[in-house]
Design an enzyme around this catalytic site. Structure first.
Site, PDB file in Angstrom:
ATOM      1  N   ASP A   1    -102.735 -98.142 -44.829  1.00  0.00           N
ATOM      2  CA  ASP A   1    -102.923 -98.170 -43.373  1.00  0.00           C
ATOM      3  C   ASP A   1    -104.364 -97.831 -42.993  1.00  0.00           C
ATOM      4  O   ASP A   1    -104.620 -96.938 -42.194  1.00  0.00           O
ATOM      5  CB  ASP A   1    -101.981 -97.171 -42.690  1.00  0.00           C
TER       6      ASP A   1
ATOM      7  N   GLU B   1     -95.428-103.837 -36.145  1.00  0.00           N
ATOM      8  CA  GLU B   1     -96.132-102.546 -36.117  1.00  0.00           C
ATOM      9  C   GLU B   1     -97.627-102.794 -36.319  1.00  0.00           C
ATOM     10  O   GLU B   1     -98.108-103.915 -36.285  1.00  0.00           O
ATOM     11  CB  GLU B   1     -95.590-101.631 -37.218  1.00  0.00           C
TER      12      GLU B   1
ATOM     13  N   GLU C   1    -119.202 -88.255 -57.028  1.00  0.00           N
ATOM     14  CA  GLU C   1    -117.984 -89.002 -56.694  1.00  0.00           C
ATOM     15  C   GLU C   1    -118.291 -90.237 -55.850  1.00  0.00           C
ATOM     16  O   GLU C   1    -117.426 -90.744 -55.124  1.00  0.00           O
ATOM     17  CB  GLU C   1    -116.966 -88.099 -55.995  1.00  0.00           C
TER      18      GLU C   1
END
Length: 914
Positions: free
Chosen positions: A243, A447, A595
């Site tokens: 999402d 949705e 990272e």
């Protein structure tokens, strides 16, 4: 966020109905309809009875794993396990009879066949059948469902049929753990649909079409390359996310997502770590956040703790489907608390620190009671999947809602036009509603609302449901991303429907990538992008371990390009593994987070209390380090520009064993070694290590490859890494960057003139910092610029700094004191009289400027082209250019502190004030 079909069943229909607002999901493959004429059977065989040709029956299906589904004279082997009455019917798709079920008591009342121990993990099968019904809706979905005997963890394959007509069904699938565990195959109507009409089935069969592949290539998920080198989708290979939603903050792109990794960690797994339990979402309380400046090298900033104990909104149960936006330096992060409502937390940066402004849900808890009492939110409407948008005039909007069918009989809406989403205006504080919500009529709505503006047109997109009947130009395909075009962000009637922008991910990524669809559209650095999720990481795991398609609903974030036709409609978006192109080279001559990843193998990230060097504005939200590092693991960067060459590389590390090392390789994991960093230092303590670099010239992909000391076991964790930094080789004399402010004190709401020369960029961003806030983007001409900066009226009085940035590289920093409006300042911009040829005069501040001559005085001016107009704090572009000669003369007369650095180095230096 919720899938139309399910992967988990409750043990009883009543309990299952109570779970409507729950989060169980099945990631089902798309269904292929096959015409009757295309059925895979041989020609019918005539049956002779008493010398007369009887009704021709199709031949038995070779290898059929089900009881005979032709129903020639009986239905032996078929049962009514969940109620209803079975009988033969003369109304048949072929042959003499079909099997009819009548007197149905619940949606699962249908014909059952035992499939226990008949399916092999990893083998491929084809399930076929024909179905007809004569009562009820004009179209109706029926499902062919595999379930264990406890009805918990089922696999549904369904499609819609037309009343009064025989329709064909055919589905090919690869057997996953849930198929192997199934005890029953049965035919049903969707749970919760109240569709209990009689129906008939015929020509039902289940056959194996391919054996399972040979044994798995891997036995450890850590060693599966889930994001192949060279690909840019998924965005990261070491974690799940779903999402996705964008945020642009200080010229950097941030992507927030639902933390599917958290649910994976909670759920059951096999000995290799492959999930054996579907996602479910119920344990997710965190949101992922990562960022990039170049679209391919992503910094993993970890997670935002939102729900339950320790979260920013501890009263909430879950945090799904984020939507973020920046206003006045604050980040507003909306999320849904499962399907029950939408809430918001507010951060001082993309990583916080976070506060809860309401202590409750904004939807529905702050909605007018009269609106709710008047049926504003019909039964079954999910109050989730928020989207937030601020228009050019500063007006904010909140979009939310979903479901394919809402309301109660006789006022049921859906699935063609469920009208299950809403939009409402927000007040200036972004957390208070400004009026009642307005209904959105998105054809085939399910949705995942999203909206963005291009020119004067608003594009509202959403995911379509899995029951809608597609009508080109009117209704979308199932499980895709449909969109509408409007000139008013609240005018979203069905007539605004424009088409389908993106099909279901299963159309692009194959087995295990079906299920729900969720996306976001945005523009960044002049290009328009589409971010969405697919189950590609899980699919790579499943394929490598010999269970293709067994993804269990854990998703990963992707980005692909979004392009338009001449009439403004969206060109069909293609989901790819290649992803998007890198938009700028990666600068290695700075301290950057370890990272930061374009590719990786084996490594993970973990939080640390140490401050971030690259992102000091995020230190309220902590910092992350590379962890879980074993022998042969690597972290890779894309498109690193070493220019004329690197001299050294350093790393801040915490050795976990003695004697390890890190190889720096170019272009591939097995590429040229240009440095080998010894991981020295005391085990368990942070230290900085360094090595010389040889041969790193020009632009390359870079791989940091970790090596264990001799004798260490293969799964020994070797080291944690906080950051990397390269230093350039020796350079010749460079150009000095000199920057000046016309005064060092200004009222909030007032203006100050900034001039600079020796600027190593064609465009820079200028901002003010205590907490960084962009003020303007300025074009640079021949290394110089002049710009008048308006200091926002809401800036807190006190000590601040004006910062000049070239992308992620900081070029200059100058002190500025901001006073409260009305207090006055020492002098005004341009004050100070030029008192003669030697430049003597007075100034509002004192200091030393670079150059020669004895002049002192204030420095203002507009530049040779007459530009230098006021730059409001809206982030709008402005151009301030200055002829080199005029700039030289101006610098001789400046009377405030000067900032200077050598252009040839990215490290910074400031001249001392005299």
């Amino acid at each position: 966020m919720r899938s139309q079909v399910r992967s988990a069943r409750t043990r009883h229909p009543i309990a299952r109905a109570a779970a409507v607002m729950g989060v169980a999901t099945l990631i089902a493959s798309s269904v292929t309809a096959v015409g009757i004429s295309g059925a895979a059977y041989a020609a019918p065989v005539d049956i002779i009875q008493n010398g007369t040709a009887a009704v021709a029956e199709p031949p038995a299906v070779p290898g059929n794993l089900l009881p005979d589904g032709r129903f020639v004279s009986d239905f032996t082997g078929w049962t009514n396990t969940r109620g209803g009455t079975l009988s033969l019917s003369d109304d048949a798709a072929s042959g003499a009879h079909s099997l009819k079920v009548s007197g149905r008591e619940n949606t699962q009342s249908g014909p059952f066949a035992n499939v226990a121990d008949k399916l092999e993990l990893g083998a491929s099968y084809r399930l076929s059948g024909k179905l007809k019904y004569d009562e009820g809706n004009a179209t109706q979905q029926f499902n062919f469902t595999f379930c264990p005997t406890n009805f918990n963890g089922c696999a549904d394959y369904g499609q819609s049929y037309t009343k009064g007509e025989w329709g064909s069904f055919s589905q090919e699938f690869t057997a996953e753990a849930k198929h192997v565990a199934a005890g029953w195959l049965f035919v049903e109507t969707p749970w919760g649909s109240n569709a209990l009409q009689d129906f008939q089935v015929d020509e039902v069969s289940l056959v194996k079409i391919a054996d399972a592949p040979e044994g798995p290539e891997f036995t450890s998920l850590e060693k599966v390359q889930t994001k192949p080198i060279g690909d840019h989708n998924p965005l990261v290979g070491h974690k799940f996310g779903a999402d996705p939603h964008h945020l642009i903050y200080n010229g950097r792109l941030y992507i927030y997502s639902t933390d599917d990794t958290q649910q994976y960690e909670l759920n059951s797994k096999d000995a290799n770590g492959l999930p054996t339990q579907s996602n479910g979402y119920g344990g997710i309380t965190r949101l992922n956040v990562m960022s990039t400046s170049d679209m391919v090298n992503w910094v993993d900033h970890g997670t935002v703790p939102v729900a339950r104990e320790g979260g920013a909104a501890p009263w909430s149960r879950n945090s799904w489907a984020p939507a973020a936006i920046e206003k006045d330096g604050k980040v507003y992060l909306y999320f849904c608390d499962s399907g029950t409502g939408t809430a918001v937390v507010v951060g001082g940066s993309p990583l916080g620190p976070w506060t809860d402004p309401l202590g409750k849900k904004i939807i529905p808890d702050t909605v007018s009671r009269d609106y709710i009492a008047g049926g504003g939110f019909p039964a079954g409407m999910w109050l989730f999947d928020p989207e937030v948008f601020i228009d050019d005039d500063g007006q904010g909007y909140l979009y939310f809602g979903g479901n394919s069918q809402i309301g109660t009989a006789p006022n049921v809406q859906g699935p063609q036009n469920p009208k299950s989403t809403r939009v409402v205006k927000l007040q200036d504080d972004m957390v208070t509603l400004d009026g009642d919500p307005v209904e959105i009529d998105g054809p085939g709505m399910f949705e995942a609302s999203s909206i963005f503006k291009r020119g004067d047109t608003y594009y509202y997109s959403y995911s379509s449901n899995f029951q809608v009947n597609e009508v080109p130009g009117q209704y979308p395909s199932r499980g895709g991303i449909a969109y509408m075009m409007t000139d008013d962000p609240m005018d979203l009637t069905a007539s605004k429907y424009a088409g389908v922008a993106f099909q279901n991910p299963s159309a692009f990524f194959g087995a295990g990538n079906g299920g729900n669809n969720h996306s976001d559209m945005f523009t960044f650095k002049g290009e328009t992008y589409f971010t969405y999720h697919a189950q590609t990481r899980g699919a790579a795991w499943a394929a490598a371990l010999g269970t293709p398609g067994a993804t269990q609903g854990y998703r990963s974030v992707h980005i692909d390009k979004l392009e338009f036709n001449e009439d403004g409609t969206v060109k069909p978006i293609v989901g790819t593994r290649a992803g998007v192109e890198q938009v700028e080279a990666f600068d290695p001559y700075r301290t950057f987070e370890a990272e930061t990843l374009a590719w990786q193998l084996g490594v993970s990230v973990t939080a640390t209390d140490a401050a971030s060097v690259e992102f000091p504005e995020h230190n309220g939200g902590g910092n992350m380090v590379l962890s879980g590092v074993d022998d042969g693991d690597f972290a890779g960067l894309s498109g690193v520009d070493f220019g004329t060459g690197a001299k050294t590389v350093s790393a801040r590390v915490k050795p976990l064993v003695a004697g390890g090392s890190i190889q720096v390789r170019l272009d591939d994991v097995d590429g040229q070694v240009v440095a080998e960093i010894p991981v020295d230092g005391t085990v368990g303590e942070w230290t900085t290590v360094e090595a010389e670099v040889t041969g790193a010239i020009g632009e390359h992909d870079v791989f940091f490859v970790f090596a264990a000391p001799e004798g260490a076991s293969a799964d020994t964790d070797l080291v944690e890494v906080d950051n990397w930094a390269f230093a350039p080789a020796e350079e010749g004399p460079g150009t000095e960057l000199v920057a000046e402010l016309s005064r060092d004190e200004v009222e909030a709401g007032g203006s100050v003139t900034l001039t600079a020369s020796g600027v190593p960029a064609t465009e820079v961003e200028v901002g003010i910092e205590s907490t960084y806030r962009a003020l303007a983007t300025v074009e640079v001409a021949e290394g110089a610029f002049e710009a008048e900066l308006v200091i926002p009226a809401d800036v807190e009085p006190g000590a601040h700094e004006i910062v000049i940035r070239d992308g992620e590289t900081e070029l200059a920093r100058l002190a500025l004191t901001v006073t409260a409006s009305g207090e006055g300042t020492a002098g005004t911009d341009g004050a100070g009289a030029d008192e003669g040829a030697d430049g003597a005069g007075t100034a509002s501040g004192s200091g030393t400027a670079t150059g020669t001559g004895s002049a002192t005085g204030t420095g203002s001016g507009t530049g040779s082209d007459g530009s230098g107009g006021s730059l409001a704090n809206t982030g709008a572009d402005a151009v301030g250019t200055l002829n080199a000669a005029l700039l030289g003369a101006l610098l001789l007369t400046l009377g405030t502190g000067a900032w200077m650095t050598h252009r040839r180095r990215r490290t910074l230096g400031v001249t001392d004030s005299e």
